[in-house]
Design a protein around this motif. Structure first.
Motif, PDB file in Angstrom:
ATOM      1  N   TYR A  32       8.612  50.700 -21.379  1.00 38.98           N
ATOM      2  CA  TYR A  32       7.404  49.632 -21.011  1.00 38.98           C
ATOM      3  C   TYR A  32       6.214  50.264 -21.851  1.00 38.98           C
ATOM      4  O   TYR A  32       5.866  51.403 -21.252  1.00 38.98           O
ATOM      5  CB  TYR A  32       6.966  49.077 -19.818  1.00 38.98           C
ATOM      6  N   PHE A  34       2.076  49.777 -22.890  1.00 38.73           N
ATOM      7  CA  PHE A  34       0.796  49.341 -22.788  1.00 38.73           C
ATOM      8  C   PHE A  34      -0.346  49.657 -23.432  1.00 38.73           C
ATOM      9  O   PHE A  34      -0.279  50.852 -23.793  1.00 38.73           O
ATOM     10  CB  PHE A  34       0.407  49.179 -21.216  1.00 38.73           C
ATOM     11  N   TYR A  36      -4.847  49.493 -23.216  1.00 39.51           N
ATOM     12  CA  TYR A  36      -5.942  49.184 -22.318  1.00 39.51           C
ATOM     13  C   TYR A  36      -7.028  49.466 -23.003  1.00 39.51           C
ATOM     14  O   TYR A  36      -6.961  50.525 -23.898  1.00 39.51           O
ATOM     15  CB  TYR A  36      -5.781  49.772 -21.049  1.00 39.51           C
ATOM     16  N   PHE A  46      -6.874  45.291 -19.597  1.00 42.91           N
ATOM     17  CA  PHE A  46      -5.495  45.170 -20.284  1.00 42.91           C
ATOM     18  C   PHE A  46      -5.663  44.565 -21.555  1.00 42.91           C
ATOM     19  O   PHE A  46      -6.462  43.601 -21.739  1.00 42.91           O
ATOM     20  CB  PHE A  46      -4.464  44.249 -19.528  1.00 42.91           C
ATOM     21  N   LYS A  49       1.110  44.407 -24.115  1.00 46.25           N
ATOM     22  CA  LYS A  49       2.161  44.885 -23.585  1.00 46.25           C
ATOM     23  C   LYS A  49       3.423  44.603 -24.358  1.00 46.25           C
ATOM     24  O   LYS A  49       3.664  43.674 -24.928  1.00 46.25           O
ATOM     25  CB  LYS A  49       2.458  44.640 -22.035  1.00 46.25           C
ATOM     26  N   ILE A  51       7.366  44.649 -23.572  1.00 47.00           N
ATOM     27  CA  ILE A  51       8.383  44.969 -22.310  1.00 47.00           C
ATOM     28  C   ILE A  51      10.046  44.829 -23.032  1.00 47.00           C
ATOM     29  O   ILE A  51      10.797  45.595 -22.898  1.00 47.00           O
ATOM     30  CB  ILE A  51       8.310  43.938 -21.420  1.00 47.00           C
ATOM     31  N   PHE A  90      -6.553  53.412 -24.476  1.00 47.67           N
ATOM     32  CA  PHE A  90      -5.684  54.300 -24.067  1.00 47.67           C
ATOM     33  C   PHE A  90      -4.203  53.293 -24.116  1.00 47.67           C
ATOM     34  O   PHE A  90      -4.153  52.263 -23.687  1.00 47.67           O
ATOM     35  CB  PHE A  90      -5.980  54.354 -22.485  1.00 47.67           C
ATOM     36  N   ARG A  94       6.159  53.801 -19.497  1.00 43.37           N
ATOM     37  CA  ARG A  94       6.919  54.432 -18.287  1.00 43.37           C
ATOM     38  C   ARG A  94       8.302  53.844 -18.867  1.00 43.37           C
ATOM     39  O   ARG A  94       8.438  52.794 -19.393  1.00 43.37           O
ATOM     40  CB  ARG A  94       6.582  53.398 -16.923  1.00 43.37           C
TER      41      ARG A  94
ATOM     42  N   LEU B  43      -6.393  59.580 -18.063  1.00 45.09           N
ATOM     43  CA  LEU B  43      -6.217  59.477 -16.677  1.00 45.09           C
ATOM     44  C   LEU B  43      -5.013  60.100 -16.111  1.00 45.09           C
ATOM     45  O   LEU B  43      -3.879  60.111 -16.614  1.00 45.09           O
ATOM     46  CB  LEU B  43      -5.751  57.644 -16.522  1.00 45.09           C
ATOM     47  N   PRO B  98      10.060  41.628 -13.520  1.00 45.90           N
ATOM     48  CA  PRO B  98      10.721  41.838 -14.597  1.00 45.90           C
ATOM     49  C   PRO B  98      10.006  41.657 -15.894  1.00 45.90           C
ATOM     50  O   PRO B  98      10.420  41.984 -17.028  1.00 45.90           O
ATOM     51  CB  PRO B  98      11.880  40.724 -14.774  1.00 45.90           C
ATOM     52  N   ILE B  99       8.778  41.077 -16.023  1.00 48.17           N
ATOM     53  CA  ILE B  99       7.900  40.848 -17.226  1.00 48.17           C
ATOM     54  C   ILE B  99       6.812  42.139 -17.218  1.00 48.17           C
ATOM     55  O   ILE B  99       5.913  42.218 -18.094  1.00 48.17           O
ATOM     56  CB  ILE B  99       7.160  39.364 -17.070  1.00 48.17           C
ATOM     57  N   GLY B 100       7.315  43.345 -16.546  1.00 42.16           N
ATOM     58  CA  GLY B 100       6.211  44.342 -16.672  1.00 42.16           C
ATOM     59  C   GLY B 100       4.972  44.192 -15.688  1.00 42.16           C
ATOM     60  O   GLY B 100       4.567  43.321 -15.614  1.00 42.16           O
ATOM     61  N   THR B 102       1.688  44.894 -15.055  1.00 42.29           N
ATOM     62  CA  THR B 102       0.190  45.217 -15.740  1.00 42.29           C
ATOM     63  C   THR B 102      -0.605  45.665 -14.444  1.00 42.29           C
ATOM     64  O   THR B 102      -0.578  45.066 -13.405  1.00 42.29           O
ATOM     65  CB  THR B 102      -0.106  43.838 -16.249  1.00 42.29           C
ATOM     66  N   GLN B 103      -1.185  46.693 -14.869  1.00 46.91           N
ATOM     67  CA  GLN B 103      -2.085  47.236 -13.887  1.00 46.91           C
ATOM     68  C   GLN B 103      -3.580  46.619 -14.011  1.00 46.91           C
ATOM     69  O   GLN B 103      -3.889  46.598 -15.298  1.00 46.91           O
ATOM     70  CB  GLN B 103      -2.071  48.745 -13.980  1.00 46.91           C
ATOM     71  N   TYR B 104      -3.923  46.254 -13.015  1.00 43.24           N
ATOM     72  CA  TYR B 104      -5.503  45.753 -13.103  1.00 43.24           C
ATOM     73  C   TYR B 104      -6.460  46.641 -12.636  1.00 43.24           C
ATOM     74  O   TYR B 104      -6.261  47.048 -11.370  1.00 43.24           O
ATOM     75  CB  TYR B 104      -5.767  44.344 -12.471  1.00 43.24           C
ATOM     76  N   PHE B 105      -7.532  47.198 -13.063  1.00 42.31           N
ATOM     77  CA  PHE B 105      -8.360  48.051 -12.749  1.00 42.31           C
ATOM     78  C   PHE B 105      -9.770  47.855 -12.227  1.00 42.31           C
ATOM     79  O   PHE B 105     -10.184  46.838 -12.711  1.00 42.31           O
ATOM     80  CB  PHE B 105      -8.672  48.929 -14.045  1.00 42.31           C
TER      81      PHE B 105
END
Lengths: 115, 114
Positions: A32, A34, A36, A46, A49, A51, A90, A94, B43, B98-100, B102-105
């Motif tokens: 996966y 991404f 950012y 974001f 991405k 997948i 960035f 994973r 990070l 299942p769609i991944g 995403t991280q929100y910061f």
């Protein structure tokens, strides 16, 4: 072990020219991936991405990225750069079936778009 | 829109003080993360949590602890602040699927330890 590399600390490009920010990764299975972006004094936002499915992924602000499994790369691209694209970018990865939601982030690439 | 808020944008503390950094998310996300960001290092994950009262060490947990008593809140604690903990601290949340995930910061907390 998972890893991600952003080989360029900084990329300079003239406004209106195409831009590329490079990212290569290493995972044992399917990734996966991404991208950012971080504007000054802000958290990360974001962009896009990968997948599964189409190798060309389109994201926010006109950015796109191409997943290349044979080269283990996920380079970020934009056909025509804007001064407002200047920011820190960035890449993160994973392994899809790793059983963890822990991502590895690259060290970041600072993009400067010159007017 | 997902919103992740952090209690302070800027914080100045003295060596040896106990420091609390608070993070709140409003999207009912299961996963929450604490990172520190340093120039040239990107990070680095300090701790993360998959659920209330659950926590797992990240890559650099030494000198830090965390608390997650409620789903929406994830706290980072510096038991005895040291100058090498001067950094930008970023909180993030995500929801598995299942769609991944995403991280929100959040906007980050810039901590200076004198």
């Amino acid at each position: 072990a998972q890893s991600v590399a952003q080989p360029e600390d900084q990329v300079n490009v003239a406004e209106g020219n195409p831009l590329t920010v490079k990212c290569t990764y290493s995972v044992s299975g399917n990734p996966y991936l991404f991208w950012y972006v971080q504007y000054p004094n802000r958290g990360l936002q974001f962009l896009l991405k990968y997948i599964t499915g189409d190798n060309l992924v389109k994201g926010s602000y006109g950015f796109e990225a191409e997943f290349n499994k044979s080269q283990t790369s996920f380079h970020l691209k934009k056909p025509s750069a804007l001064v407002s694209d200047s920011a820190l970018y960035f890449c993160a990865v994973r392994e899809a079936t790793s059983g963890t939601y822990k991502y590895i982030f690259g060290t970041g690439t600072r993009l400067k778009v010159l007017a | 829109d997902v919103k992740v808020t952090q209690s302070s944008r800027y914080l100045v503390k003295r060596t040896g003080e106990k420091v609390f950094l608070e993070c709140v998310q409003d999207m009912d996300h299961e996963n929450m993360f604490w990172y520190r960001q340093d120039p040239g290092l990107g990070l680095r994950l300090i701790y993360f949590s998959y659920d209330v009262k659950m926590k797992e060490k990240g890559d650099i947990p030494e000198g830090y602890s965390v608390s997650r008593e409620k789903k929406e809140r994830f706290s980072l604690i510096l038991e005895s602040a040291s100058t090498n903990q001067t950094s930008m601290y970023l909180c993030a949340s995500s929801s598995p699927g299942p769609i991944g995930d995403t991280q929100y910061f959040g906007p980050g907390t810039r901590l200076t330890v004198l």
